[in-house]
Design a protein around this motif. Structure first.
Motif, PDB file in Angstrom:
ATOM      1  N   LEU A  59       0.828  -1.199   0.000  1.00  7.28           N
ATOM      2  CA  LEU A  59       0.000   0.000   0.000  1.00  7.28           C
ATOM      3  C   LEU A  59       0.867   1.255   0.000  1.00  7.28           C
ATOM      4  O   LEU A  59       1.870   1.338   0.717  1.00  7.28           O
ATOM      5  N   THR A  60       0.447   2.233  -0.776  1.00  8.55           N
ATOM      6  CA  THR A  60       1.155   3.504  -0.852  1.00  8.55           C
ATOM      7  C   THR A  60       1.027   4.294   0.436  1.00  8.55           C
ATOM      8  O   THR A  60       1.943   5.026   0.824  1.00  8.55           O
ATOM      9  N   HIS A  61      -0.112   4.138   1.106  1.00  8.26           N
ATOM     10  CA  HIS A  61      -0.425   4.952   2.286  1.00  8.26           C
ATOM     11  C   HIS A  61      -1.331   4.133   3.202  1.00  8.26           C
ATOM     12  O   HIS A  61      -2.184   3.376   2.722  1.00  8.26           O
ATOM     13  N   PRO A  62      -1.178   4.262   4.532  1.00 14.25           N
ATOM     14  CA  PRO A  62      -2.008   3.466   5.446  1.00 14.25           C
ATOM     15  C   PRO A  62      -3.502   3.669   5.275  1.00 14.25           C
ATOM     16  O   PRO A  62      -4.287   2.748   5.544  1.00 14.25           O
ATOM     17  N   ILE A  63      -3.924   4.849   4.838  1.00 16.41           N
ATOM     18  CA  ILE A  63      -5.361   5.114   4.701  1.00 16.41           C
ATOM     19  C   ILE A  63      -6.006   4.161   3.696  1.00 16.41           C
ATOM     20  O   ILE A  63      -7.219   3.947   3.728  1.00 16.41           O
ATOM     21  N   ASP A  64      -5.218   3.542   2.834  1.00 20.21           N
ATOM     22  CA  ASP A  64      -5.769   2.581   1.879  1.00 20.21           C
ATOM     23  C   ASP A  64      -5.978   1.196   2.501  1.00 20.21           C
ATOM     24  O   ASP A  64      -6.510   0.303   1.836  1.00 20.21           O
ATOM     25  N   MET A 107      -5.644   6.896  -1.639  1.00 16.17           N
ATOM     26  CA  MET A 107      -4.359   7.563  -1.410  1.00 16.17           C
ATOM     27  C   MET A 107      -3.294   7.185  -2.438  1.00 16.17           C
ATOM     28  O   MET A 107      -2.125   7.453  -2.237  1.00 16.17           O
ATOM     29  N   GLY A 108      -3.716   6.542  -3.510  1.00 11.48           N
ATOM     30  CA  GLY A 108      -2.787   6.318  -4.606  1.00 11.48           C
ATOM     31  C   GLY A 108      -2.377   4.888  -4.869  1.00 11.48           C
ATOM     32  O   GLY A 108      -1.695   4.617  -5.866  1.00 11.48           O
ATOM     33  N   PHE A 351       3.300  10.401   3.182  1.00 13.68           N
ATOM     34  CA  PHE A 351       3.471   9.369   4.208  1.00 13.68           C
ATOM     35  C   PHE A 351       4.901   9.483   4.713  1.00 13.68           C
ATOM     36  O   PHE A 351       5.776   8.701   4.355  1.00 13.68           O
ATOM     37  N   GLU A 352       5.132  10.470   5.577  1.00 18.18           N
ATOM     38  CA  GLU A 352       6.477  10.891   5.945  1.00 18.18           C
ATOM     39  C   GLU A 352       7.236   9.826   6.735  1.00 18.18           C
ATOM     40  O   GLU A 352       6.784   9.390   7.798  1.00 18.18           O
ATOM     41  N   ASN A 353       8.372   9.419   6.190  1.00 21.67           N
ATOM     42  CA  ASN A 353       9.222   8.407   6.829  1.00 21.67           C
ATOM     43  C   ASN A 353       8.475   7.110   7.123  1.00 21.67           C
ATOM     44  O   ASN A 353       8.908   6.305   7.933  1.00 21.67           O
ATOM     45  N   LYS A 354       7.316   6.972   6.483  1.00 20.83           N
ATOM     46  CA  LYS A 354       6.449   5.802   6.687  1.00 20.83           C
ATOM     47  C   LYS A 354       6.064   5.634   8.158  1.00 20.83           C
ATOM     48  O   LYS A 354       5.835   4.522   8.639  1.00 20.83           O
TER      49      LYS A 354
END
Length: 541
Positions: A59-64, A107-108, A351-354
């Motif tokens: 996932l590109t971002h946790p919101i996904d 989120m991509g 998603f800064e520094n994951k």
């Protein structure tokens, strides 16, 4: 004040997938340190993304990620039951069966190629294929979970919610609330109306080649419909949270959300995403939108208008509000005092520094107070501009980097002193939320509680649960705070119980495994268990 010693890469592991579909067990008594309050009785629900990949797609971002609902049950006898289970949304079920990601994320995260996206969009435009999995955004149902009148609802903000079994957390199915969700979506945030004993919800659909729609519903006991209103407010294309006062709903018109036909084509082609597009647009207005709850209020306070817009002096984005109270003079509402966590012009959804959902090291969220002054429509000498738009002043109330503000759940719209937030107590590391900040508008009660790991959203629980609604003499902060703490080095999660007045640690519930970072949660003074807590038996040698 001691600060963390873990690394960024260690902190990032808090988003990793919960491998098991469900955990359900009684926490061993030996793993409960300290003393659980006997009058802490009920269930703490929390929602958040439980996976960092779908099939082989990272996932590109946790919101996904898919919603993972946690339930901590406190029977009041010193025991604690833990349960966590994935929300079985339609999209998750299909993807689990296919063992791959099918639907794209807001989120991509996109499992499709540009060629597949172009083909699907072409077919949709000429009418060959009206709906396509390639063009469909998944419903992760991962943002909040709450209970009202027997229903436990897991909600995102772009889809219908899911109804869950409160005992097992099994997904029952999509919920339409008696077909009252006219926009076919339910926002993640709600407010309880202490004046009328109602649940107030919001839903929003952005305007792309049409007017945006904001639906605000009010439900009484047994889900009785008390009010269903839809507002078409030009420029209001995003509203994650709302404020509720006795006479008004308040949302923000954010200058960080731009909606256009070109953007939509970019989204569907996978060239951008709604998350990528969330950034500051200088040409867009930044306003508080103040909506009359009834026609009588519109006529008496807003000079006959259904809503008014008030310009915010220093442009910002507001995901989460604190609370609001009305200012009354001679029986007439003359203004509003409200609080919110504000993100400035540099904010985006990197998603800064994951480790965190946005670029908090560059643009931390700050607890901010707003004062809104209404013009007196009866005063002919009033400036015409002030009559059209109320005057707003804003001020930063605390310099700490914060998010997820919560107040007493039964005092929305009433005067409140205290707000609890996840916070960074280290100015040099604003993107690590390792503390809980109790903010006191009067200053004297502002306190930090410093953890040894990464904290989640605090949940304030009034002593006495529902009975506290009628206890007018009960102190506002008389209760408890429950918050998760992830230990990056040990890869385990604790849930801790704090005294909400002193912010001292009362008890630690130490789990043997990690619980992925979460978003929002709520508490209900109801206990849902298939069986009673195991008896406490002293060991004999």
């Amino acid at each position: 004040m001691a600060h963390h010693t873990f690394t960024t890469s260690q902190a990032a592991t808090g988003w990793k997938t919960q491998v098991r579909e469900q955990h359900a067990y009684w926490v061993p008594d030996v793993d409960i340190k300290g003393d659980l309050p006997k009058d802490l009785v009920g269930t703490f629900f929390r929602n958040g993304p439980g996976n960092d990949r779908v099939g082989s797609t990272l996932l590109t971002h946790p919101i996904d990620g898919d919603g993972l609902v946690v339930a901590l049950t406190f029977p009041g006898d010193g025991h604690v039951h833990f349960n966590s289970r994935f929300v079985q949304s339609r999209h998750r079920v299909e993807e689990q069966a296919a063992k791959k990601m099918i639907y794209r994320g807001q989120m991509g995260t996109d499992p499709n190629s540009l060629r597949a996206n172009v083909a699907a969009l072409f077919k949709a435009k000429i009418g060959w294929e009206k709906s396509s999995t390639v063009l469909t955004f998944r419903n992760p149902s991962n943002t909040n979970v709450f209970m009202w009148e027997g229903k436990v609802l897991s909600a995102h903000e772009t889809s219908l919610p899911y109804c869950l079994d409160p005992t097992t957390l099994e997904t029952i199915g999509e919920e339409t609330l008696g077909d009252t969700l006219n926009l076919k979506v339910l926002g993640a945030h709600f407010r309880y109306d202490p004046f009328l004993d109602r649940l107030v919800t919001l839903s929003l659909k952005a305007g792309v080649n049409r007017e945006p729609s904001l639906a605000i519903n009010e439900y009484g006991r047994e889900w009785a419909i008390k009010s269903l209103q839809t507002f078409h407010i030009p420029g209001l294309n995003y509203a994650h949270d709302l404020l509720l006062s006795k006479h008004f709903y308040i949302v923000q018109m954010s200058p960080f959300v731009n909606v256009s036909t070109v953007d939509m084509y970019k989204f569907f082609l996978g060239l951008s995403s709604p998350g990528d597009a969330m950034r500051y647009y200088d040409a867009l207005p930044c306003r508080l939108v103040i909506i009359a709850r009834t026609r009588e209020i519109a006529d008496s306070v807003l000079d006959g208008r259904q809503w008014i817009e008030a310009d915010i002096p220093d442009p910002c984005h507001i995901f989460h509000f604190g609370n609001v109270q009305e200012q009354v003079d001679s029986g007439r509402v003359v203004g509003l005092d409200l609080t919110a966590v504000c993100l400035g012009k540099k904010f985006n959804m990197e998603f800064e520094n994951k480790t965190w959902l946005s670029n908090a090291s560059k643009q931390p969220g700050l607890m901010t107070g707003f004062k809104v002054q209404f013009a007196d429509a009866r005063d002919a000498a009033n400036d015409a501009i002030l009559r059209k738009r109320p005057h707003v002043t804003q001020a930063v109330l605390h310099q700490a980097s914060v998010e997820f503000p919560v107040v007493h759940p039964f005092r929305h719209g009433m005067p409140t002193r205290y707000t609890y937030m996840m916070a960074s107590s280290d100015p040099k590391r604003p993107h690590y939320f390792t503390a809980v900040l109790k903010h006191d508008l009067q200053g004297a009660g502002t306190k930090f509680w410093q953890s040894e790991g990464v904290t989640g959203e605090p949940c304030f629980i009034p002593r006495g649960g529902y009975t506290s609604i009628k206890k007018h003499d009960q102190q506002e902060d008389d209760g408890f705070v429950v918050v998760s703490v992830f230990h990056p080095k040990k890869q385990t999660t604790d849930f801790v119980v704090l005294d909400a007045q002193t912010m001292k640690l009362l008890a630690t519930i130490a789990l043997k495994h990690h619980v992925p970072y979460g978003f929002h949660g709520t508490f209900t003074p109801a206990v849902f268990l298939n069986g009673q807590a195991p008896p406490l038996i002293k060991a004999k040698i």
